[in-house]
Design an enzyme around this catalytic site. Sequence first.
Site, PDB file in Angstrom:
ATOM      1  N   HIS A 103      -9.157  -7.776  -1.398  1.00 18.43           N
ATOM      2  CA  HIS A 103      -8.744  -8.180  -0.045  1.00 18.43           C
ATOM      3  C   HIS A 103      -9.810  -9.152   0.475  1.00 18.43           C
ATOM      4  CE1 HIS A 103      -5.991  -4.702   0.059  1.00 18.43           C
ATOM      5  NE2 HIS A 103      -5.487  -5.179   1.163  1.00 18.43           N
ATOM      6  N   GLU A 155      -8.812 -12.311   4.992  1.00 18.68           N
ATOM      7  CA  GLU A 155      -7.902 -11.691   5.960  1.00 18.68           C
ATOM      8  C   GLU A 155      -8.670 -11.469   7.265  1.00 18.68           C
ATOM      9  OE1 GLU A 155      -6.813  -7.629   5.211  1.00 18.68           O
ATOM     10  OE2 GLU A 155      -4.954  -7.751   6.373  1.00 18.68           O
ATOM     11  N   ASP A 213       0.112   4.250   0.987  1.00 17.11           N
ATOM     12  CA  ASP A 213      -0.010   4.990   2.254  1.00 17.11           C
ATOM     13  C   ASP A 213       0.495   4.175   3.448  1.00 17.11           C
ATOM     14  OD1 ASP A 213      -2.162   3.279   1.797  1.00 17.11           O
ATOM     15  OD2 ASP A 213      -3.529   4.424   3.042  1.00 17.11           O
ATOM     16  N   HIS A 219       0.839  -1.215   0.000  1.00 14.12           N
ATOM     17  CA  HIS A 219       0.000   0.000   0.000  1.00 14.12           C
ATOM     18  C   HIS A 219       0.867   1.255   0.000  1.00 14.12           C
ATOM     19  CE1 HIS A 219      -3.946  -1.969   0.903  1.00 14.12           C
ATOM     20  NE2 HIS A 219      -3.156  -2.907   1.370  1.00 14.12           N
TER      21      HIS A 219
HETATM   22 ZN   LIG Z   1      -3.520  -4.865   2.090  1.00 16.30          ZN
END
Ligand SMILES: [Zn+2]
Length: 377
Positions: free
Chosen positions: A213, A216, A29, A27
């Site tokens: 995603h 997770e 950020d 990522h």
């Molecule tokens: Zn991620």
Amino acid sequence: MALTDVNYLLASGASIRDLPKISLHDHLDGGLRPQTIIELADGVGYELPETEPQALAGWFAERSDSGSLLEYLKTFEVTCAVMQTREGLVRCAREYVNDLVADGVIYGEVRWAPEQHLERGLSLDDAVHAVQEGIDEGVDDAAHLGRDIRVGQLLSAMRQGDRARDIAELAVRHRLDGVVGFDVAGPEDGFPASLMAGTFDYLALQYLPVTVHAGEAAGIDSIRSALFDGRALRLGHGVRIAEDMEVDSEDADTMYVTVGPVAQWVKDRRIALELSPTSNLQTGAIAAWGSEIEKHPFDLLYQLGFAVTVNTDNRLMSNTTLSRELSILADAFSYDVSDLEVFQQNAAAAAFLPLEDREELADQIAHGFDQGLDAGD
Ligand SMILES: [Zn+2]
């Protein structure tokens, strides 16, 4: 071995940092340099919790290790706050490329959520241009050092937001100038891909590659929805796919495992798992298996033939690099250089690039690992 040793040497003598690598899940950020955050915050008048680079790095590490999701999310408030201007985005994207080059990465896909960078007047398109400008500068920097890297943007839509369709159209609009795919990020539990089904239909009609995603913070149902509703070609982490299998018995050389239909599909269709060992520990994604890296189902998935890839997720928060993640796995599961090459080849095959480019990456990796082995002799 110190876990921070980026020069980790394999038994062959090859240094992991010198081997050619591919980063698919990283990522923007989540990878800022502390010094950069301090300088950018100063420029926009944002008050930081710490104002010295080392103390700030410690602040991020502490919150990421706290076991509290709320504390963890606070860290992204800080990084996003300094990435609201063109200058901030250009600089962060450029340094992203610089840092990956320094770690031996030859191809990276950088994911970020344009909708989170509009607070100071940038448009979605401005933000994508700014990130691309920084990437181009970073690639030029690498060329001046005689290094070769290629980087594509993955635009993330936030699950809790309502801009998925805008982000999908943005990604399609910029597919010829730097965007290689679409991602879905944000709170997974309670926000299955099915809630964005119309957006995924649009992306499928545009033939834009998708990763989601999934697996997770939620389990098999979320993965099923990412595959079915999202038509995901890869799974962001996907580690909880291991909930769809059971180890029945094990002897010295054979493991007897019952694999459920979702896991079987993911395995047979080579849906790449974007596993991120340190992050998976910190977020509790592998809590069902334990709280130590040796308990990570990574090795089980690898031994069963899944397309496992190794990633950093958030280099700042997890205080890591791709080389470090690989060294952690090598240490935990006694991997040698040929295992690490398999992970890179899996990543090359799963990159959101045309076939010919992926074949070229595969050749570069094979060549670089051969050289690394020779160097270690
Ligand atoms: Zn991620």
